[in-house]
Each structure stands twice: as C-alpha cells, then as structure tokens.
Design an enzyme around this catalytic site. Structure first.
Site, PDB file in Angstrom:
ATOM      1  N   GLY A  10       0.844  -1.190   0.000  1.00  0.00           N
ATOM      2  CA  GLY A  10       0.000   0.000   0.000  1.00  0.00           C
ATOM      3  C   GLY A  10       0.875   1.234   0.000  1.00  0.00           C
ATOM      4  O   GLY A  10       2.096   1.141   0.145  1.00  0.00           O
ATOM      5  N   LEU A  11       0.248   2.365  -0.150  1.00  0.00           N
ATOM      6  CA  LEU A  11       0.988   3.620  -0.215  1.00  0.00           C
ATOM      7  C   LEU A  11       1.591   3.994   1.140  1.00  0.00           C
ATOM      8  O   LEU A  11       1.171   3.492   2.184  1.00  0.00           O
ATOM      9  CB  LEU A  11       0.069   4.750  -0.694  1.00  0.00           C
ATOM     10  CG  LEU A  11      -0.382   4.657  -2.156  1.00  0.00           C
ATOM     11  CD1 LEU A  11      -1.414   5.735  -2.465  1.00  0.00           C
ATOM     12  CD2 LEU A  11       0.806   4.757  -3.098  1.00  0.00           C
ATOM     13  N   SER A  12       2.543   4.900   1.092  1.00  0.00           N
ATOM     14  CA  SER A  12       3.175   5.421   2.302  1.00  0.00           C
ATOM     15  C   SER A  12       2.109   6.027   3.217  1.00  0.00           C
ATOM     16  O   SER A  12       1.256   6.788   2.757  1.00  0.00           O
ATOM     17  CB  SER A  12       4.205   6.492   1.910  1.00  0.00           C
ATOM     18  OG  SER A  12       4.812   7.025   3.048  1.00  0.00           O
ATOM     19  N   GLY A  13       2.142   5.643   4.480  1.00  0.00           N
ATOM     20  CA  GLY A  13       1.196   6.192   5.447  1.00  0.00           C
ATOM     21  C   GLY A  13      -0.114   5.437   5.561  1.00  0.00           C
ATOM     22  O   GLY A  13      -0.971   5.800   6.367  1.00  0.00           O
ATOM     23  N   ALA A  14      -0.287   4.386   4.775  1.00  0.00           N
ATOM     24  CA  ALA A  14      -1.557   3.649   4.808  1.00  0.00           C
ATOM     25  C   ALA A  14      -1.707   2.827   6.082  1.00  0.00           C
ATOM     26  O   ALA A  14      -2.820   2.507   6.493  1.00  0.00           O
ATOM     27  CB  ALA A  14      -1.682   2.747   3.578  1.00  0.00           C
ATOM     28  N   GLY A  15      -0.579   2.447   6.713  1.00  0.00           N
ATOM     29  CA  GLY A  15      -0.648   1.691   7.955  1.00  0.00           C
ATOM     30  C   GLY A  15       0.003   0.324   7.893  1.00  0.00           C
ATOM     31  O   GLY A  15      -0.200  -0.501   8.787  1.00  0.00           O
ATOM     32  N   LYS A  16       0.800   0.068   6.866  1.00  0.00           N
ATOM     33  CA  LYS A  16       1.439  -1.248   6.702  1.00  0.00           C
ATOM     34  C   LYS A  16       2.292  -1.619   7.906  1.00  0.00           C
ATOM     35  O   LYS A  16       2.142  -2.698   8.473  1.00  0.00           O
ATOM     36  CB  LYS A  16       2.316  -1.254   5.437  1.00  0.00           C
ATOM     37  CG  LYS A  16       1.577  -1.015   4.147  1.00  0.00           C
ATOM     38  CD  LYS A  16       2.506  -0.961   2.955  1.00  0.00           C
ATOM     39  CE  LYS A  16       3.547   0.154   3.029  1.00  0.00           C
ATOM     40  NZ  LYS A  16       3.011   1.515   3.070  1.00  0.00           N
ATOM     41  N   THR A  17       3.199  -0.744   8.292  1.00  0.00           N
ATOM     42  CA  THR A  17       4.116  -1.038   9.395  1.00  0.00           C
ATOM     43  C   THR A  17       3.373  -1.110  10.722  1.00  0.00           C
ATOM     44  O   THR A  17       3.650  -1.990  11.546  1.00  0.00           O
ATOM     45  CB  THR A  17       5.245   0.014   9.438  1.00  0.00           C
ATOM     46  OG1 THR A  17       5.964  -0.067   8.199  1.00  0.00           O
ATOM     47  CG2 THR A  17       6.198  -0.229  10.591  1.00  0.00           C
ATOM     48  N   SER A  84       6.060  -1.746  -2.239  1.00  0.00           N
ATOM     49  CA  SER A  84       6.092  -2.686  -3.368  1.00  0.00           C
ATOM     50  C   SER A  84       5.093  -2.280  -4.450  1.00  0.00           C
ATOM     51  O   SER A  84       4.061  -2.914  -4.614  1.00  0.00           O
ATOM     52  CB  SER A  84       5.875  -4.129  -2.901  1.00  0.00           C
ATOM     53  OG  SER A  84       4.914  -4.274  -1.905  1.00  0.00           O
TER      54      SER A  84
END
Length: 178
Positions: A10-17, A84
């Site tokens: 997902g995009l930066s800031g979406a909450g992946k980490t 990715s």
C-alpha cells in the site's frame, strides 16, 4: 509445517508497518516464530545504494521476497511491510512463497496527506520530490488481494482481527496461550 509470508502492500502512510507491528506482537505472544521485514529498514541494510527507478525498486522487492520466502520455508511467519508498487513483481515474489497472504492496506490520498507527519506528500504534490509513489510514480494495487484493509474505515483492532482470521483460515495458530 511451512511458515507464511504476510505481504502488506500500500501507499506510504496507509498503515502497513503499524499493522505488521501489532500482528508481530500478537503472534509472538501466541508462541509463533515471527519476523518483520520493514521496507525502510531492509532498504537501509540489505538494499543500500539502490535508487528509486523501477529496476531498483524491483530489485529491492525481490531481495525482500527472497529473504521472506527463505524464512517461511523454515517455519517462520514473515511479515513484510513494503510499498512494493509494481503488481508483477509482488506476484512473482509471492508465487514462490510456501504459503502467502497478500494484504492491501488502503486509504484515500487525502487521508494519507493528513497522516503524513514528515510532510512528504505535501512536498511531492508541490513537485519537490521526484518519483514519489502514488503522486509522481505509479502504484499498482493488487487485483485480488487476500485481504483488503481500509485503514480510514477500520480501527487498528478491527484490522488486526481480520488479519488473525485470515491467518487462522490458513491453518496458523493465532490464539494467545494462557
């Protein structure tokens, strides 16, 4: 039993980490062997020197995928949180996983801009940052992710519950032992 690669895209800031860290804690408490490969951390240590061209991004994702799949083949649940951006590269890497769960972590651009404490989106939208994924560089969302989490609509706990349910359906023990 083989492990699982849980790939958060997902995009930066979406909450992946954020999601990967919460899942990592839960799985560890459930007695699972778990490892978190964060895109930013891996880029700093395993892919240092790579730029942000399509070729370099693909090389980075293939390196992350190689390590993730190797660990999973040895029974580890591997959580990958990496933008990715290119669908074909994600699909290539995930096709080699013994078991996989592709998680599309999603929120509208307006929400990502609001969440961005570093101001990177604002700078990218002003043209000050080149090749910024989702603004001046493409992001190709998964066509059929195993799980689609809208982090602007779901709480962290709701997202975690959906992740745990998906892992249970794959045969992973997710209950925390007393």
């Amino acid at each position: 039993m083989s492990g699982v690669v849980v790939w958060f895209t997902g995009l930066s800031g979406a909450g992946k980490t954020t999601l990967a860290k919460a899942l990592e804690v839960h799985l560890y408490e459930a007695g699972q062997k778990v490892e978190h490969l964060d895109g930013d951390v891996v880029r700093e240590h395993l892919s240092k020197g790579l730029g942000f061209s399509r070729e370099d991004r693909d090389t980075n994702i293939r390196r992350i995928g190689f390590v993730a799949n190797l660990l999973a083949k040895h029974g580890v649940i591997v959580l990958v949180s990496a933008i990715s951006p290119y669908r074909a590269t994600r699909e290539e890497v995930l096709s080699q996983a013994p078991r996989k769960l592709e998680v599309f972590v999603d929120a509208p651009l307006e929400v990502l801009v609001q969440r961005d404490v570093k101001g990177l989106y604002a700078r990218a939208l002003r043209g000050e940052i080149a090749n910024f994924t989702g603004v001046s560089d493409p992001y190709e969302p998964p066509l059929n992710p195993d799980l689609h989490l809208r982090t602007d609509q779901l709480s962290l706990q709701e997202s975690l519950d959906r992740l745990l349910g998906a892992l249970e359906r794959l045969g992973v023990e997710v209950r925390v032992r007393a």
